[in-house]
Design a protein around this motif. Structure first.
Motif, short mmCIF file in Angstrom:
data_model
loop_
_atom_site.label_atom_id
_atom_site.label_comp_id
_atom_site.label_asym_id
_atom_site.label_seq_id
_atom_site.Cartn_x
_atom_site.Cartn_y
_atom_site.Cartn_z
N PHE A 86 25.85 -108.43 7.20
CA PHE A 86 25.82 -107.34 8.17
C PHE A 86 27.07 -107.38 9.06
CE2 PHE A 86 21.43 -108.38 7.20
CZ PHE A 86 20.85 -107.13 7.01
N PHE A 87 27.69 -106.22 9.23
CA PHE A 87 28.64 -106.06 10.31
C PHE A 87 27.84 -105.94 11.61
CE2 PHE A 87 31.21 -104.45 6.76
CZ PHE A 87 32.44 -105.05 7.03
N TYR A 88 28.32 -106.58 12.66
CA TYR A 88 27.71 -106.39 13.97
C TYR A 88 28.79 -106.56 15.02
CZ TYR A 88 27.59 -111.50 14.70
OH TYR A 88 27.93 -112.82 14.86
N SER A 89 28.52 -106.12 16.23
CA SER A 89 29.53 -106.10 17.28
C SER A 89 29.04 -106.84 18.51
CB SER A 89 29.87 -104.65 17.66
OG SER A 89 30.37 -103.94 16.55
N THR A 90 30.00 -107.30 19.30
CA THR A 90 29.71 -107.87 20.62
C THR A 90 30.52 -107.11 21.65
OG1 THR A 90 31.46 -109.52 20.34
CG2 THR A 90 29.22 -110.18 19.75
N PHE A 257 19.86 -92.70 18.46
CA PHE A 257 21.26 -93.11 18.49
C PHE A 257 21.45 -94.43 17.75
CE2 PHE A 257 22.40 -90.75 22.67
CZ PHE A 257 22.47 -89.57 21.95
N GLY A 258 22.55 -94.53 17.02
CA GLY A 258 22.98 -95.80 16.49
C GLY A 258 22.22 -96.32 15.29
N LEU A 259 21.17 -95.61 14.82
CA LEU A 259 20.41 -96.10 13.68
C LEU A 259 21.03 -95.57 12.39
CD1 LEU A 259 16.68 -95.83 14.78
CD2 LEU A 259 18.27 -97.73 15.02
N ALA A 260 21.14 -96.45 11.40
CA ALA A 260 21.77 -96.08 10.14
C ALA A 260 20.91 -95.08 9.38
CB ALA A 260 22.00 -97.33 9.29
N TRP A 431 23.27 -103.88 19.67
CA TRP A 431 21.95 -103.86 19.06
C TRP A 431 21.96 -103.58 17.56
CZ3 TRP A 431 24.23 -100.09 21.89
CH2 TRP A 431 24.42 -98.86 21.28
N GLN A 432 23.07 -103.15 16.98
CA GLN A 432 23.05 -102.62 15.63
C GLN A 432 23.58 -103.60 14.59
OE1 GLN A 432 25.46 -99.12 15.08
NE2 GLN A 432 24.23 -98.37 13.38
N PHE A 433 22.88 -103.68 13.45
CA PHE A 433 23.35 -104.42 12.29
C PHE A 433 23.63 -103.41 11.18
CE2 PHE A 433 20.84 -107.63 14.52
CZ PHE A 433 21.71 -108.71 14.51
N LEU A 434 24.84 -103.44 10.61
CA LEU A 434 25.23 -102.51 9.56
C LEU A 434 25.24 -103.25 8.23
CD1 LEU A 434 28.25 -100.74 11.32
CD2 LEU A 434 25.86 -99.99 11.23
#
Length: 450
Positions: A86-90, A257-260, A431-434
């Motif tokens: 998963f791509f994820y952000s901080t 918002f933000g959900l794949a 909050w998002q995992f891609l």
């Protein structure tokens, strides 16, 4: 899979690993069966190319020769691939408006991106129109947040102007970029006709390499007065232009918002809710085709308000939820809110279910079937942490869980009822995992790169 020892201190790393099912130590590898030894490598690759990704991944365990054959770059583009991670952000500590990119690997032997910050993206060829900004360095994209993934492609929002802005209402010069991290090819999309601030949270990517090398980007338009979606702007890589379509639905709806999204049967599926909102019917699927001509809503199973995720797993649409009652209770416990209240009867039927997973048995009839549930009691027997659903594995009955309190991504094998967890996720996460499944095919319509 191998469960990590939660008591052992782990070294912090940008990339974290969850061992994949079916990967065994080298000393335990079996010899190649005699019949298989009669096949040429070309025939083996041809056979493997027709199998599900999960099976191909497990066949790396047959022998060192099969492992090397499957991992050979010359064969990778012809073989299906499983979820790499998963791509994820901080959130950037120096500037909370910016995010830093990371990658969490969840399969041993899969191919994660070399660098989640995507350094292969090209330098900006267009200097800023504002002459007062010409002293600033424009030899590279200043900021490239990742917005979504779909079947090996990654959608980004590339900023060509300095991101630290004096005003929150300042429009940054930017455009969408679609890239393939496995082949380091990319496509710069032409400027969107009207991209209001914050609207990038309403953009989705649609791509199916089995059907076409072309992709589509959906930018949904919403009304200012009630936040309902009124239409969509669609970019087609085949046509190279944006088109606008108004929503023909009588029902008023908004998107989360933000959900794949999930691209399935030629339509992009997304989670949203209808207006006015009914607490007993927390979400609906909204589906739109790539021409923007066909729109429909699909009811999803409901147990009240919840965190929901959709995914495509083993060829079927899946829907997983964690009731808000669970998260609210966790938050209240974490904040140590102690207020004297009158004792009331509490419905624990939902609170004991950490995750419920359904699959759409028949897409035409829209029939949902309850597949698995995970109870709080079951998780508490192996972990003291609290989790909510984060994603659904595309190839097997495994779900991924996001810790409600600490920086942990976990998995739960719903068939074997086994829990595995990853530590060392970066602090201060978004909050998002891609989800990312590598795509080694060179087919990406309109692409640039090496």
């Amino acid at each position: 899979m191998e469960e990590k020892n939660p008591g052992k201190k782990q070294k912090k790393a940008r990339t974290t690993t969850l061992q994949a099912e079916g990967v065994v130590p080298a000393e335990a590898e079996a010899e190649v069966p005699a019949a298989a030894g009669l096949l040429t490598n070309d025939l083996i690759v041809e056979i493997l190319s027709r199998l599900p990704a999960r099976s191909v991944h497990r066949f790396k365990c047959v022998s060192p020769s099969w492992r090397d054959l499957i991992a050979d770059p010359a064969h990778r583009k012809n073989l299906p691939h499983t979820l790499a991670g998963f791509f994820y952000s901080t959130f950037n500590r120096a500037n909370p408006r910016l995010q830093d990119s990371h990658f969490a690997s969840v399969s041993v032997g899969a191919s994660p991106p070399d660098n989640p910050s995507l350094p292969f993206l090209p330098p900006d060829e267009y200097p800023p129109v504002d002459a007062s900004l010409r002293f600033l360095p424009f030899d590279e994209y200043v900021y490239v947040p990742q917005l979504g993934t779909c079947n090996g492609l990654l959608l980004c929002f590339a900023h060509m102007a300095p991101c630290p802005s004096l005003g929150d209402d300042e429009q940054l010069e930017s455009h969408y970029v679609v890239c393939n991290p496995a082949t380091e090819r990319w496509v710069d999309l032409p400027p969107h006709p009207n991209v209001p601030l914050g609207s990038r949270m309403m953009v989705r990517l649609a791509f199916d390499p089995a059907a076409s090398s072309n992709f589509h980007v959906f930018q949904f338009v919403k009304a200012d007065e009630d936040d309902c979606v009124t239409g969509v702007d669609i970019y087609s890589s085949r046509a190279g232009i944006w088109i606008h379509r108004e929503s023909p639905l009588v029902e008023k709806f908004s998107l989360y918002f933000g959900l794949a999204g999930v691209f399935f049967r030629g339509m992009l599926h997304m989670l949203g809710w209808l207006h006015p909102m009914n607490p007993n019917e927390d979400a609906v699927l909204v589906a739109v085709d790539v021409e923007g001509q066909v729109w429909k809503t699909i009811r999803v199973p409901s147990g009240g308000l919840s965190f929901g995720k959709i995914g495509l797993s083993q060829g079927c649409l899946h829907y997983a939820t964690t009731p808000l009652a669970v998260v609210d209770r966790i938050n209240n416990s974490n904040n140590k809110v102690k207020k004297k209240k009158k004792k009331q009867k509490e419905d624990t039927s939902l609170a004991t279910k950490v995750v419920s997973v359904w699959y759409m048995k028949d897409y035409d009839s829209k029939e949902w079937v309850l597949k698995h549930t995970v109870s709080n009691h079951e998780l508490r027997s192996v972990t003291t942490e609290n989790y909510k659903v984060a994603a659904i594995h595309p190839d097997c009955d495994t779900i991924f869980l996001d810790s409600c309190r600490v920086d942990t991504l976990a998995s739960f094998d719903m068939q074997r009822r086994k829990f595995f967890h990853i530590l060392q996720l970066e602090k201060n996460r978004a909050w998002q995992f891609l989800p990312y499944v590598p795509l080694f095919s060179d087919s990406l319509a309109g692409s640039h790169g090496q």
